[in-house]
Design a protein around this motif. Structure first.
Motif, PDB file in Angstrom:
ATOM      1  N   THR A   6       0.716  -1.262  -0.048  1.00  0.00           N
ATOM      2  CA  THR A   6      -0.174   0.063  -0.077  1.00  0.00           C
ATOM      3  C   THR A   6       0.843   1.336  -0.073  1.00  0.00           C
ATOM      4  O   THR A   6       0.602   2.224  -0.809  1.00  0.00           O
ATOM      5  CB  THR A   6      -0.648   0.052   1.265  1.00  0.00           C
ATOM      6  OG1 THR A   6      -0.901  -1.124   1.778  1.00  0.00           O
ATOM      7  CG2 THR A   6      -2.209   0.690   0.870  1.00  0.00           C
TER       8      THR A   6
ATOM      9  N   LYS B 213      -8.725   7.674   4.323  1.00  0.00           N
ATOM     10  CA  LYS B 213      -9.550   6.449   4.857  1.00  0.00           C
ATOM     11  C   LYS B 213      -9.585   6.354   6.412  1.00  0.00           C
ATOM     12  O   LYS B 213     -10.540   5.837   6.945  1.00  0.00           O
ATOM     13  CB  LYS B 213      -8.398   5.163   4.755  1.00  0.00           C
ATOM     14  CG  LYS B 213      -8.353   4.828   3.085  1.00  0.00           C
ATOM     15  CD  LYS B 213      -9.358   3.864   2.759  1.00  0.00           C
ATOM     16  CE  LYS B 213      -8.958   3.572   1.208  1.00  0.00           C
ATOM     17  NZ  LYS B 213      -9.981   3.155   0.481  1.00  0.00           N
TER      18      LYS B 213
ATOM     19  N   ILE C 265     -13.069   4.508   7.913  1.00  0.00           N
ATOM     20  CA  ILE C 265     -12.826   3.247   9.018  1.00  0.00           C
ATOM     21  C   ILE C 265     -13.348   3.849  10.522  1.00  0.00           C
ATOM     22  O   ILE C 265     -14.103   3.068  11.019  1.00  0.00           O
ATOM     23  CB  ILE C 265     -11.249   2.911   9.170  1.00  0.00           C
ATOM     24  CG1 ILE C 265     -10.619   2.253   7.775  1.00  0.00           C
ATOM     25  CG2 ILE C 265     -11.275   1.841  10.345  1.00  0.00           C
ATOM     26  CD1 ILE C 265      -9.330   2.298   7.898  1.00  0.00           C
TER      27      ILE C 265
ATOM     28  N   ASP D 232      -5.243  -1.259  -1.242  1.00  0.00           N
ATOM     29  CA  ASP D 232      -5.760  -0.212  -0.343  1.00  0.00           C
ATOM     30  C   ASP D 232      -6.715  -0.769   0.772  1.00  0.00           C
ATOM     31  O   ASP D 232      -7.466  -1.755   0.301  1.00  0.00           O
ATOM     32  CB  ASP D 232      -6.320   1.038  -0.714  1.00  0.00           C
ATOM     33  CG  ASP D 232      -5.378   1.553  -1.834  1.00  0.00           C
ATOM     34  OD1 ASP D 232      -4.481   0.987  -1.771  1.00  0.00           O
ATOM     35  OD2 ASP D 232      -5.805   2.437  -2.450  1.00  0.00           O
ATOM     36  N   THR D 233      -6.779  -0.506   1.908  1.00  0.00           N
ATOM     37  CA  THR D 233      -7.900  -0.712   2.881  1.00  0.00           C
ATOM     38  C   THR D 233      -9.180  -0.277   2.734  1.00  0.00           C
ATOM     39  O   THR D 233      -9.074   0.835   1.872  1.00  0.00           O
ATOM     40  CB  THR D 233      -7.701  -0.236   4.268  1.00  0.00           C
ATOM     41  OG1 THR D 233      -6.411  -0.773   4.642  1.00  0.00           O
ATOM     42  CG2 THR D 233      -8.670  -0.700   5.227  1.00  0.00           C
ATOM     43  N   ARG D 234     -10.209  -0.828   2.519  1.00  0.00           N
ATOM     44  CA  ARG D 234     -11.472  -0.403   2.155  1.00  0.00           C
ATOM     45  C   ARG D 234     -12.408  -0.356   3.243  1.00  0.00           C
ATOM     46  O   ARG D 234     -12.379  -1.330   4.117  1.00  0.00           O
ATOM     47  CB  ARG D 234     -11.997  -1.145   0.820  1.00  0.00           C
ATOM     48  CG  ARG D 234     -11.468  -1.046  -0.435  1.00  0.00           C
ATOM     49  CD  ARG D 234     -11.887  -1.888  -1.529  1.00  0.00           C
ATOM     50  NE  ARG D 234     -11.031  -1.772  -2.692  1.00  0.00           N
ATOM     51  CZ  ARG D 234     -11.135  -0.731  -3.448  1.00  0.00           C
ATOM     52  NH1 ARG D 234     -12.151  -0.066  -3.604  1.00  0.00           N
ATOM     53  NH2 ARG D 234     -10.144  -0.873  -4.481  1.00  0.00           N
TER      54      ARG D 234
ATOM     55  N   SER E 223     -13.393  -2.697   7.964  1.00  0.00           N
ATOM     56  CA  SER E 223     -12.396  -2.651   7.411  1.00  0.00           C
ATOM     57  C   SER E 223     -11.697  -3.824   6.687  1.00  0.00           C
ATOM     58  O   SER E 223     -11.444  -4.744   7.446  1.00  0.00           O
ATOM     59  CB  SER E 223     -11.043  -1.542   7.967  1.00  0.00           C
ATOM     60  OG  SER E 223      -9.980  -2.422   8.285  1.00  0.00           O
TER      61      SER E 223
END
Lengths: 256, 390, 296, 316
Positions: free
Chosen positions: B50, B271, B275, C119-121, C217
């Motif tokens: 990432t 993000k 989150i 990527d984290t979603r 997440s």
């Protein structure tokens, strides 16, 4: 002279008695047969004799190269005590050659250390040469020399049986335990095996205990028979007397 | 006998393959070529992909812009992007390859301190400048004897700088005397920040009540949070990255921990809000390079261009990557020649380079001298709080 | 205060454990039937989460439709994986099987990463965000946890029923005991193994959606650590034993929480693995397993 | 008397010639630092693969924790050379010794385990070693240990590879080695033939760890930076893959495997996003179409006219 004494031997698995109250004495040089119906505890008895199982109570004493009792049995120590065996469902080292299989049998007769093996010092060559010669000799006796570089899994069934015996003999035992050596053989092969067993006993000065279902073989070569049923020793004696023993007949023909 | 023959054959094969593919690569890289080659040594696969991919996205945007404007020194820039698998040995391998095979004038990357340290020795040996925009560890540019590594630069704060800043902020501005620490003990970055905070805060007179850890990629933090809660801290310092911090803050609030949370530039990502959700993100303060809400024209332009190209809002890695590329181009321009040695000198003498993430100068330890911004999250939106000049 | 902390930590342990248990169910089932450590199980769980994510974010489906659909899609995926990857190596060595499972796992992880970026979603919030106070203390329990625990226990009971009471389940048990004999008795081995994978993967899919909503997440590597932990849980409970997986999950969750609460968060995972090794050594068939001796 | 026979002299000559050729090419500039780095990397991988092959390929003990031994060696050598400032040879020996002690420690408890269970236990052991390293501040913790002197070069690597192959090959060719293979084939039968399986299992773990420790020392003193997660589960898998790719129970297979996979890895650097996907597919295809690996369990026949690695086979 007695070389194996079994005293009040018991073995149970989780409360179920597999072998109970066995007493027997076997003399040097005898060929002894152990017979009995399936599930009578014969193989368990063999496993007790070779240290795979420990007795629940009672004792087994060998007087071979030295006097040892069941306390000090470990499977890998048995060849040192002079006891070698074969298995009911052939256990060869399948991906090793015939020669290598027998060399494993010779394992305890090699005498050189790790360092010598790593750097191939002179004791390595001396030992390997001697080992190879002796093993070659053995293979020739068993008519397996031509196939010494064949992988053991590629041998025909009968030769696998023979190889297993050769492998056991390579450890230079005084006592040989054969677990159903004739299983799966035809009449001819059995006959040949009978001859072979008789011959090796003389040649190698052995005591032999065998488990066998093939009565012709048993009656042919055994000097003494022990009959197991439900984990107990129900009869013993020479083949003729066993054949007439009512207990034995009952055990084999059923209890009705 | 046969083992040596095997070895020999293997070696012959190896050498022929490696030299073979090398020969192809070196074709167009003479001094008179019409492009300037820059190597990218990034974590494009593996467990920190990432960060690598985000940095590269920023770099690519910057180089696109530079090339569109006519390049630098009249030449176009060619990026050679190679993956280091998030592994430090592989990073060394890539560095060597970029320097000796692709003959790049400079290497950008890697994204993490560990991999940058892996990539360092080959860059030093081959005398190719290597610049990272996110290798925050203090000894990236300075070796254990305190000697600066001649060809290694970074454009991000030292870990110690952010930790010290936050300790001061917590004690002097927020006037909170009892802190708890919760950090990612698998991350060199988090550990660096934590260590400097841990050193500074008590020296100011504060007290660290408890020090707890978590591991990257974990998702459940309630056990350590409950433990922290029982010590009744007035503030919690949580250095780490947004993926975990988002979850931590959310779970902390659920457990009824309402005290301020402090952190570093790893928080800077859209993000975080997604989150943690809006309601949890109150009383969250973090150090950063710039304010994403800044209305300065270059910040706005960058954010719009990034959104247009990538379809998502920029985060800290994107912005730092973007600045990193511009920073290198600036040095190439000042060097006047696409030559590693001259670029290195130009990099070392950078003064007041103006980027999206603020203006920076390079100090004698090859670290940036740049202002640190403290942001507060109000309903999930970062709000500019103060800017501290170095 | 102390009491409250203890209660809270117990709640934390149970809630963490319920997640391990949920993933361990599918793991243990596949191992129980075909004796394969399906390293890809954690990744099917990850795909389940992504499917749930896509269904709820783009198709705007509700929680239950998304859960069911995701289970179905994962079941299909599981069957495909079995047919394509595991069937050809069914008679190979253990080591070949294990490496194949690792390769499938890598393929899923990095395939997802390639198509959907690393990527984290963020998973949309599907279930009510509510905290329940326990015994009027400050200790809280997330309502979503109640869902997870209820689903885990119901799935465990359902699985027990399927395996012990239905024809499909009996076929599975027969295959697990002796594949050749089962075949001689007219059991379709291929179909039974497919069924096993379908059910195991559906369980992973359910876990993916549930855990996705719980932590909101998700990322392509999210299955690695929980997968490993779930495996540890399965071994602790006795691999191949359905209630064992649930027991192991809760045991592991509570153990980890206890260690963290005692200040050992640094060594939490090390202790988990140490327990694994100890269990393997002292009770290789797990706490709920029976000891079997190798036949000579 | 037999040590200086014709064959051995030829072997030694061949070993020296290979070395000299590489040295020469390096001086001529044909081998640049990039090739050299990869040669060293391949050398390290050969040591790792051959030593794991002894444990997994020859003795049949399934290990997923080989990287842990490497990590112990790397850190030991790192401490010895960087922190204590001792010469490289001390670092290498210390690395090998400490790693082999770890081999004994892990060998003893895992003796009772077989197959998958052993694999999982060694995996757990690897993770525990990693976590301990992460939490130990003396060796840098998660930050890693930096500025380890760069002592490793082609000469060290090459001769240590030769030494590793020589020792393990000779070991396998002895009755000790045959006993190990017998354990792989049938543990119960091996015991009945007098093979002390406990002793040999610990022995191979110890020898395997010894060489993995050496590989670790070479690694640490080449890349001059190490961190705990360089030696995680995936590294163990990588080593195992080399062994299986080359062929379980084939030393030449491990050598070929190490070279092939290093080259594949170099090639895949250019397609980063798909690299792991392709790696996975390659693994899968090998397992399906050639599960016994490139070499199966035989050695290169071309140079071994007598055939059959596993036996003494009369090659006196």
């Amino acid at each position: 002279m007695d070389m194996l004494v079994v005293n009040n031997l018991y073995k149970s698995f989780g409360g179920v008695k597999a072998v109970s109250d066995i007493n027997m004495t076997i003399d040097e040089g005898e060929i002894v047969g152990i017979i009995g119906p399936n599930g009578a505890g014969k193989t368990t008895f063999f496993n007790l004799l070779t240290g795979i199982y420990n007795p629940s109570s009672g004792d087994i004493v060998y007087k071979l190269k030295e006097e040892v009792s069941a306390k000090s049995f470990k499977p890998f120590k048995m060849t040192k005590y002079g006891v070698a065996r074969t298995f009911q469902n052939i256990r060869l080292f399948k991906d090793m050659t015939v020669l290598e299989n027998v060399l494993i049998g010779y394992h305890n007769n090699f005498k050189y250390g790790i360092l010598s093996s790593i750097f191939h010092l002179s004791s390595y060559f001396k030992n390997e040469k001697k080992g190879n010669e002796e093993v070659t000799q053995l293979l020739k006796i068993f008519d397996l020399y031509d196939k010494k570089d064949t992988l053991s899994k590629n041998l025909p069934y009968g030769e696998q049986r023979k190889l297993e015996i050769a492998r056991a003999l390579a450890s230079k035992p005084k006592l040989l335990l054969l677990d159903e050596p004739a299983a799966g053989m035809n009449a001819n092969e059995t006959k040949e095996l009978t001859k072979l067993i008789n011959w090796i006993r003389k040649e190698f000065d052995l005591t032999i205990i065998l488990i066998e279902h093939d009565m012709s073989l048993v009656m042919d070569i055994c000097e003494k028979l022990f009959v197991f049923d439900y984990g107990r020793l129900i009869a013993q004696g020479n083949p003729e007397s066993i054949q007439k023993n009512p207990k034995v007949i009952k055990a084999y023909l059923g209890g009705e | 006998m046969k083992k040596t023959m095997t070895l020999f054959m293997a070696l012959a094969l190896m050498v022929s393959v490696l030299t073979g593919c090398g020969a192809k690569d070196t074709g167009g890289s003479g001094k008179e070529s019409d492009t300037i080659k820059i190597g990218l040594n990034y974590e494009l696969s593996g467990n920190v992909a990432t960060y690598g991919q985000s940095s590269v996205a920023g770099i690519e945007l910057a180089i696109d812009e530079v090339n569109k404007d006519g390049g630098v020194l009249g030449k176009q820039i060619e990026l050679i992007k190679v993956d280091n698998k998030s592994d430090s040995a592989e990073a060394a391998n890539v560095s060597t390859r970029l320097a000796t095979r692709d003959k790049v004038v400079a290497i950008l990357g890697p994204a993490t301190s560990g991999n940058t340290k892996g990539a360092t020795p080959p860059a030093m040996q081959n005398k190719v400048p290597l610049i990272s925009s996110s290798a925050t560890d203090d000894d990236v540019t300075v070796d254990s004897n305190g000697k600066v590594r001649e060809y290694i630069f970074k454009t991000c704060f030292n870990d110690s700088f952010q930790g010290v800043t936050m300790a001061n902020f917590a004690f002097n501005d927020l006037k909170l005397k009892n802190a708890a620490i919760l950090f990612d003990n698998t991350s060199d970055y988090a550990k660096g920040l934590m260590n400097s905070f841990k050193k500074t805060y008590p020296s100011l007179g504060g007290k660290i009540l408890v020090e707890e850890t978590y591991q990257a990629k974990e998702t459940d933090f309630k056990a350590v949070l409950t433990k922290i809660k029982s010590t009744n801290p007035e503030v919690i310092y949580i250095p780490g990255y947004y993926e975990e911090v988002g979850l931590i803050v959310k779970q902390a609030r659920e457990l009824g921990i309402e005290v301020p949370v402090l952190g570093g530039d790893g928080y800077d990502s859209p993000k975080l809000l997604e989150i943690a959700n809006k309601d949890s993100l109150h009383d969250v303060y973090y150090t950063n390079h710039y304010s994403p809400m800044d209305t300065a024209p270059e910040v706005v332009a960058f954010k719009e261009a990034f959104l247009a190209k990538n379809g998502k809002d920029a985060d800290a890695f994107n912005a730092l990557g973007y600045d990193l590329a511009k920073f290198l181009v600036d040095a190439i321009d000042r060097a006047g020649e696409a030559n590693s040695e001259k670029i290195k000198d130009a990099l070392a003498s950078t003064k007041d380079f103006k980027g999206v993430t603020g203006s920076l100068s390079i100090d004698e330890n090859h670290n940036p001298v740049k202002a640190v911004t403290i942001l507060e999250l109000v309903d999930g939106e970062p709000k500019f709080l103060k800017k501290l000049e170095p | 205060m102390i009491m409250e902390e203890i209660i809270q930590q117990i709640v934390n342990g149970v809630s963490l454990g319920s997640i391990y248990a949920l993933i361990a169910l599918g793991y243990t089932m596949v191992y129980g039937i075909i004796k394969l450590i399906n390293f890809a199980h954690g990744d099917i769980y990850m795909i389940g989460a992504y499917v749930g994510f896509a269904l709820t974010t783009f198709l705007k489906l509700g929680f239950f439709p998304a859960l069911i659909l995701s289970m179905v899609i994962c079941a299909i995926l599981g069957v495909i994986i079995e047919k394509v990857a595991y069937k050809p190596i069914r008679n190979s060595t253990r080591i070949a099987a294990l490496i194949t499972a690792i390769s499938v796992s890598l393929f899923l992880e990095y395939g997802m990463m390639y198509f959907f970026k690393p990527d984290t979603r963020t998973f949309p919030s599907l279930l009510p965000d509510k905290q329940i106070k326990i015994f009027n203390t400050d200790a809280v329990l997330d309502i979503k946890n109640v869902y997870i625990i209820v689903v885990t226990i119901s799935l465990m009971l359902l699985l027990q029923y399927v395996i012990h009471r239905t024809k499909v389940g009996k076929a599975m048990r027969a295959v697990s005991l002796d594949r050749d004999a089962a075949q001689l008795m007219g059991i379709d081995i291929n179909k039974t193994i497919s069924n096993t994978f379908a059910i195991g993967s559906a369980l992973a899919g359910a876990a993916g959606v549930l855990v996705g909503t719980y932590y909101n997440s998700i990322n392509p590597l999210m299955g690695v650590v929980p997968g490993l932990k779930a495996f540890v849980a399965a071994v602790i409970g006795g691999i191949g034993i359905i209630p064992g997986a649930v027991f192991g999950g809760f045991f592991l969750g509570i153990t980890e929480t206890t260690i963290s609460s005692l200040g050992g968060s640094l060594y939490k995972d090390a202790v988990a693995f140490a327990i694994l090794i100890l269990v393997l050594l002292l009770k290789p068939n797990g706490f709920l397993g029976k000891d079997v001796k190798e036949k000579v | 008397m037999k040590i200086l026979n014709k064959k051995n002299i030829l072997s030694i000559l061949a070993i020296l010639i290979v070395y000299a050729i590489v040295e020469l090419l390096t001086h001529l500039g044909v081998i640049d630092s990039y090739i050299q780095l990869n040669l060293i990397l391949i050398g390290i991988n050969i040591i790792l693969a051959v030593s794991l092959n002894l444990i997994t390929g020859f003795t049949g003990q399934f290990s997923l924790g080989h990287a842990a031994f490497m990590s112990i060696g790397a850190y030991t050598s790192g401490i010895v050379t960087a922190k204590l400032g001792l010469p490289f040879i001390v670092g290498i020996i210390a690395a090998a010794v400490v790693a082999s002690i770890a081999g004994i420690i892990i060998g003893i408890p895992t003796l009772r385990l077989r197959g998958d269970y052993l694999a999982i236990a060694t995996l757990g052991f690897g993770e525990i070693v990693k976590i301990i390293a992460i939490n130990n501040d003396y060796i840098g913790g998660a930050v890693g240990l930096n500025d380890i002197p760069q002592y490793t070069n082609w000469t060290w690597t090459y001769f240590l590879v030769v030494l590793t192959v020589f020792i393990i090959y000779n070991f396998i060719k002895s009755y000790h080695g045959r006993a190990c293979i017998a354990i792989r084939e049938d543990e119960i039968a091996a015991e009945a033939m007098g093979v002390n399986t406990t002793y040999y299992k610990i022995l191979v773990f110890t020898i395997g760890a010894f060489f993995a420790g050496i590989a670790g020392a070479l690694y640490a003193n080449y890349f001059s930076f190490i961190k705990p997660d360089s030696f995680g589960f995936m590294k163990s898998v990588d080593i195992l893959v080399i062994v299986v790719f080359g062929g379980l129970g084939s030393i030449s297979g491990s050598i070929i495997g190490a070279i092939a996979l290093s080259l594949i890895s170099v090639f895949l650097q250019n397609i980063p996003e798909l690299r792991m996907v392709i790696y996975a597919v390659i693994l899968f295809l090998i397992m399906v179409y050639r599960p016994q690996g490139i070499m199966g369990n035989v050695e290169l026949k071309l140079f071994n006219k007598k055939g059959g690695l596993n036996g003494y086979a009369g090659s006196k």
